[in-house]
Design a protein around this motif. Structure first.
Motif, PDB file in Angstrom:
ATOM      1  N   VAL A  35       0.836  -1.203   0.000  1.00 45.92           N
ATOM      2  CA  VAL A  35       0.000   0.000   0.000  1.00 45.92           C
ATOM      3  C   VAL A  35       0.870   1.252   0.000  1.00 45.92           C
ATOM      4  O   VAL A  35       0.627   2.198  -0.764  1.00 45.92           O
ATOM      5  CB  VAL A  35      -0.942  -0.005   1.219  1.00 45.92           C
ATOM      6  N   ASN A  36       1.893   1.268   0.829  1.00 43.15           N
ATOM      7  CA  ASN A  36       2.738   2.456   0.916  1.00 43.15           C
ATOM      8  C   ASN A  36       3.577   2.673  -0.336  1.00 43.15           C
ATOM      9  O   ASN A  36       3.905   3.803  -0.692  1.00 43.15           O
ATOM     10  CB  ASN A  36       3.634   2.378   2.154  1.00 43.15           C
ATOM     11  N   ARG A  37       3.927   1.606  -1.021  1.00 44.30           N
ATOM     12  CA  ARG A  37       4.651   1.751  -2.288  1.00 44.30           C
ATOM     13  C   ARG A  37       3.763   2.337  -3.381  1.00 44.30           C
ATOM     14  O   ARG A  37       4.199   3.172  -4.177  1.00 44.30           O
ATOM     15  CB  ARG A  37       5.189   0.394  -2.750  1.00 44.30           C
ATOM     16  N   LEU A  38       2.503   1.909  -3.408  1.00 44.44           N
ATOM     17  CA  LEU A  38       1.635   2.234  -4.539  1.00 44.44           C
ATOM     18  C   LEU A  38       0.783   3.475  -4.338  1.00 44.44           C
ATOM     19  O   LEU A  38       0.492   4.184  -5.318  1.00 44.44           O
ATOM     20  CB  LEU A  38       0.717   1.039  -4.845  1.00 44.44           C
ATOM     21  N   LEU A  39       0.373   3.765  -3.115  1.00 43.31           N
ATOM     22  CA  LEU A  39      -0.695   4.746  -2.919  1.00 43.31           C
ATOM     23  C   LEU A  39      -0.312   5.984  -2.109  1.00 43.31           C
ATOM     24  O   LEU A  39      -1.098   6.929  -2.082  1.00 43.31           O
ATOM     25  CB  LEU A  39      -1.897   4.063  -2.229  1.00 43.31           C
ATOM     26  N   THR A  40       0.827   6.001  -1.466  1.00 42.30           N
ATOM     27  CA  THR A  40       1.102   7.111  -0.544  1.00 42.30           C
ATOM     28  C   THR A  40       2.017   8.193  -1.102  1.00 42.30           C
ATOM     29  O   THR A  40       2.191   9.227  -0.470  1.00 42.30           O
ATOM     30  CB  THR A  40       1.709   6.576   0.764  1.00 42.30           C
ATOM     31  N   GLY A  41       2.634   7.957  -2.252  1.00 40.83           N
ATOM     32  CA  GLY A  41       3.418   9.020  -2.880  1.00 40.83           C
ATOM     33  C   GLY A  41       4.789   9.274  -2.292  1.00 40.83           C
ATOM     34  O   GLY A  41       5.430  10.274  -2.627  1.00 40.83           O
ATOM     35  N   TRP A  42       5.300   8.344  -1.471  1.00 40.11           N
ATOM     36  CA  TRP A  42       6.583   8.622  -0.823  1.00 40.11           C
ATOM     37  C   TRP A  42       7.759   8.555  -1.790  1.00 40.11           C
ATOM     38  O   TRP A  42       8.798   9.183  -1.539  1.00 40.11           O
ATOM     39  CB  TRP A  42       6.802   7.679   0.355  1.00 40.11           C
ATOM     40  N   ARG A  43       7.635   7.845  -2.899  1.00 39.58           N
ATOM     41  CA  ARG A  43       8.758   7.835  -3.859  1.00 39.58           C
ATOM     42  C   ARG A  43       8.989   9.237  -4.396  1.00 39.58           C
ATOM     43  O   ARG A  43      10.144   9.691  -4.502  1.00 39.58           O
ATOM     44  CB  ARG A  43       8.459   6.865  -5.019  1.00 39.58           C
ATOM     45  N   GLY A  44       7.921   9.933  -4.728  1.00 35.30           N
ATOM     46  CA  GLY A  44       8.058  11.308  -5.187  1.00 35.30           C
ATOM     47  C   GLY A  44       8.506  12.245  -4.078  1.00 35.30           C
ATOM     48  O   GLY A  44       9.312  13.160  -4.317  1.00 35.30           O
ATOM     49  N   LEU A  45       8.016  12.030  -2.860  1.00 32.85           N
ATOM     50  CA  LEU A  45       8.434  12.872  -1.737  1.00 32.85           C
ATOM     51  C   LEU A  45       9.918  12.667  -1.440  1.00 32.85           C
ATOM     52  O   LEU A  45      10.628  13.619  -1.100  1.00 32.85           O
ATOM     53  CB  LEU A  45       7.593  12.566  -0.504  1.00 32.85           C
ATOM     54  N   TRP A  46      10.379  11.429  -1.564  1.00 33.80           N
ATOM     55  CA  TRP A  46      11.810  11.176  -1.394  1.00 33.80           C
ATOM     56  C   TRP A  46      12.613  11.943  -2.445  1.00 33.80           C
ATOM     57  O   TRP A  46      13.575  12.641  -2.118  1.00 33.80           O
ATOM     58  CB  TRP A  46      12.107   9.683  -1.486  1.00 33.80           C
ATOM     59  N   ALA A  47      12.233  11.823  -3.705  1.00 33.76           N
ATOM     60  CA  ALA A  47      13.014  12.402  -4.793  1.00 33.76           C
ATOM     61  C   ALA A  47      13.012  13.924  -4.758  1.00 33.76           C
ATOM     62  O   ALA A  47      14.049  14.559  -5.018  1.00 33.76           O
ATOM     63  CB  ALA A  47      12.469  11.902  -6.134  1.00 33.76           C
TER      64      ALA A  47
END
Length: 231
Positions: A35-47
């Protein structure tokens, strides 16, 4: 639609019950990884928001309400692959969450069975405080204390939470059906959406100096200490 006009404040999520079924609870923690990989947007927040903070030294991040530790491990993994020196302290006051996370160690993740007030009392300091899907668990009084602790712990804060919407609930209800069996994921996820705030409600609940942003999909970002006052 009328059922989503007013925030749910009385019903509590099943996983917050200290007597809940431990097998189903741990299955829920495992599902959070996807869920956190797909729906929470943290990859973009990290980058775009976290990685640019890294300088010559090590970036110290505190993840409050870290649950099973999946977000902390995600951030630490991305940092390692990109050559960023990062240490994430994953803090959760629930000993069940701590025990689950402790069975999945990462060399750049430090686990603490502690809440924000305990860390403040210790005099702990970090470069950045984050949280994922914590704010909707809090009433307005608890939210104020949580934000005060966050501001005391780091000069920058970024909290990511759900945004209440009938459409969000409908989509999550369908998407979660195939893999929610044996866990609290679907029931608690739908209740979490009902417990979450709208942008106007969150703005009304936070003190001056905090900024609320809408984010996709069906999320709210609450930030403090960023350039221009933005999250």
């Amino acid at each position: 639609m009328t059922g989503f006009r007013v925030r749910e404040t009385r019903a509590l999520e099943l996983m917050d019950d200290p007597a809940c079924d431990l097998i189903r609870l741990e299955a829920t923690y495992r599902h959070f990884r996807l869920v956190n990989r797909l729906l929470t947007g943290w990859r973009g927040l990290w980058a775009h928001r976290i990685r640019p903070l890294a300088g010559a030294g090590r970036l110290e991040v505190l993840d409050l309400g870290s649950g099973g530790g999946d977000l902390a491990r995600l951030l630490a993994g991305w940092a390692r692959r990109e050559g960023v020196r990062l240490r994430v302290t994953a803090a959760d006051p629930d000993p069940r969450a701590y025990a689950f996370a402790a069975r999945r160690p990462h060399p750049d993740v430090v686990l603490r069975c502690a809440g924000s007030a305990e860390l403040v009392a210790e005099g702990a300091r970090f470069d950045l405080v984050i949280s994922n899907h914590v704010l909707h668990h809090l009433d307005d009084r608890s939210l104020g204390a949580f934000l005060a602790d966050s501001a005391a712990l780091a000069p920058r804060v970024l909290h990511d939470d759900l945004r209440r919407s009938a459409l969000a609930a409908a989509l999550f209800g369908v998407v979660s059906l195939p893999f929610a069996r044996g866990s609290f994921l679907r029931d608690d996820g739908l209740l979490s959406i009902r417990r979450s705030r709208t942008p106007a409600e969150l703005r009304a609940a936070v003190p001056e100096g905090w900024r609320v942003e809408r984010a996709a999909p069906f999320r709210l970002l609450l930030g403090r200490g960023w350039d221009g006052g933005t999250a």
